[in-house]
Design a protein around this motif. Structure first.
Motif, PDB file in Angstrom:
ATOM      1  N   THR A   1       0.725  -1.233   0.049  1.00  0.00           N
ATOM      2  CA  THR A   1      -0.153  -0.049   0.010  1.00  0.00           C
ATOM      3  C   THR A   1       0.980   1.162   0.026  1.00  0.00           C
ATOM      4  O   THR A   1       2.130   1.018   0.175  1.00  0.00           O
ATOM      5  CB  THR A   1      -0.916   0.018   1.153  1.00  0.00           C
ATOM      6  N   GLU A   2       0.236   2.383  -0.123  1.00  0.00           N
ATOM      7  CA  GLU A   2       1.163   3.560  -0.151  1.00  0.00           C
ATOM      8  C   GLU A   2       1.928   3.733   1.320  1.00  0.00           C
ATOM      9  O   GLU A   2       3.135   4.069   1.448  1.00  0.00           O
ATOM     10  CB  GLU A   2       0.240   5.000  -0.324  1.00  0.00           C
ATOM     11  N   LYS A   3       1.070   3.487   2.451  1.00  0.00           N
ATOM     12  CA  LYS A   3       1.824   3.526   3.677  1.00  0.00           C
ATOM     13  C   LYS A   3       2.993   2.592   3.816  1.00  0.00           C
ATOM     14  O   LYS A   3       3.949   2.837   4.355  1.00  0.00           O
ATOM     15  CB  LYS A   3       0.792   3.475   4.760  1.00  0.00           C
ATOM     16  N   SER A   4       2.899   1.431   3.432  1.00  0.00           N
ATOM     17  CA  SER A   4       3.836   0.327   3.577  1.00  0.00           C
ATOM     18  C   SER A   4       5.100   0.661   2.841  1.00  0.00           C
ATOM     19  O   SER A   4       5.936   0.219   2.965  1.00  0.00           O
ATOM     20  CB  SER A   4       3.138  -1.214   3.383  1.00  0.00           C
ATOM     21  N   VAL A   5       4.647   1.001   1.596  1.00  0.00           N
ATOM     22  CA  VAL A   5       6.036   1.404   0.780  1.00  0.00           C
ATOM     23  C   VAL A   5       6.934   2.698   1.335  1.00  0.00           C
ATOM     24  O   VAL A   5       7.826   2.544   1.507  1.00  0.00           O
ATOM     25  CB  VAL A   5       5.434   1.852  -0.595  1.00  0.00           C
TER      26      VAL A   5
END
Length: 133
Positions: free
Chosen positions: A14-18
């Motif tokens: 996800t954007e946060k995990s990246v």
């Protein structure tokens, strides 16, 4: 012992995990400032280097596994075929159980799948090259 590929199902991208996988620059800067303050230097002069970044990676894991099995599975998968000085070291594992949610598509009602996520923290300066590939 369970197979490592049965424990780790897939990376959760996800954007946060990246963003977490690139490292948290604010936390690294704060650690550098605290170290400078403890050494008697000005905290404003401290700079965070690439080795100070702590990287976190998110994975979807099997529902019945514990943190110790997740840590061993990650280290087994990513340390396979590496030299001893290049080994990945997992320092911390956080798990999250995501419950199923009720969804509607018009008059049809269904549920999303329940899943379990694990956020893996690596040792300072380490990274996974093929995360999400």
């Amino acid at each position: 012992m369970k197979n490592a590929h049965e424990v780790i199902i897939q990376p959760h991208i996800t954007e946060k995990s990246v963003g977490l996988s690139y490292g948290d620059e604010k936390s690294a800067l704060k650690r550098a400032q605290n170290a400078a303050k403890a050494a008697g230097k000005k905290p404003g002069d401290a700079r965070a280097s690439e080795e100070d970044l702590v990287r976190k990676y998110t994975f979807i894991v099997a529902p019945g596994v514990n943190k110790i099995e997740i840590k061993r599975a990650i280290e087994d998968i990513y340390n396979d075929g590496r030299k001893p000085d290049q080994m990945i070291k997992v320092t911390d594992v956080h798990t999250i159980s995501v419950p199923a949610k009720k969804k509607r598509r018009g008059k049809h009602v269904g549920y999303t799948s329940a899943r379990r996520k694990a956020v893996i923290t690596l040792a300072k300066g380490q990274m996974l090259e093929d995360y999400g590939v």
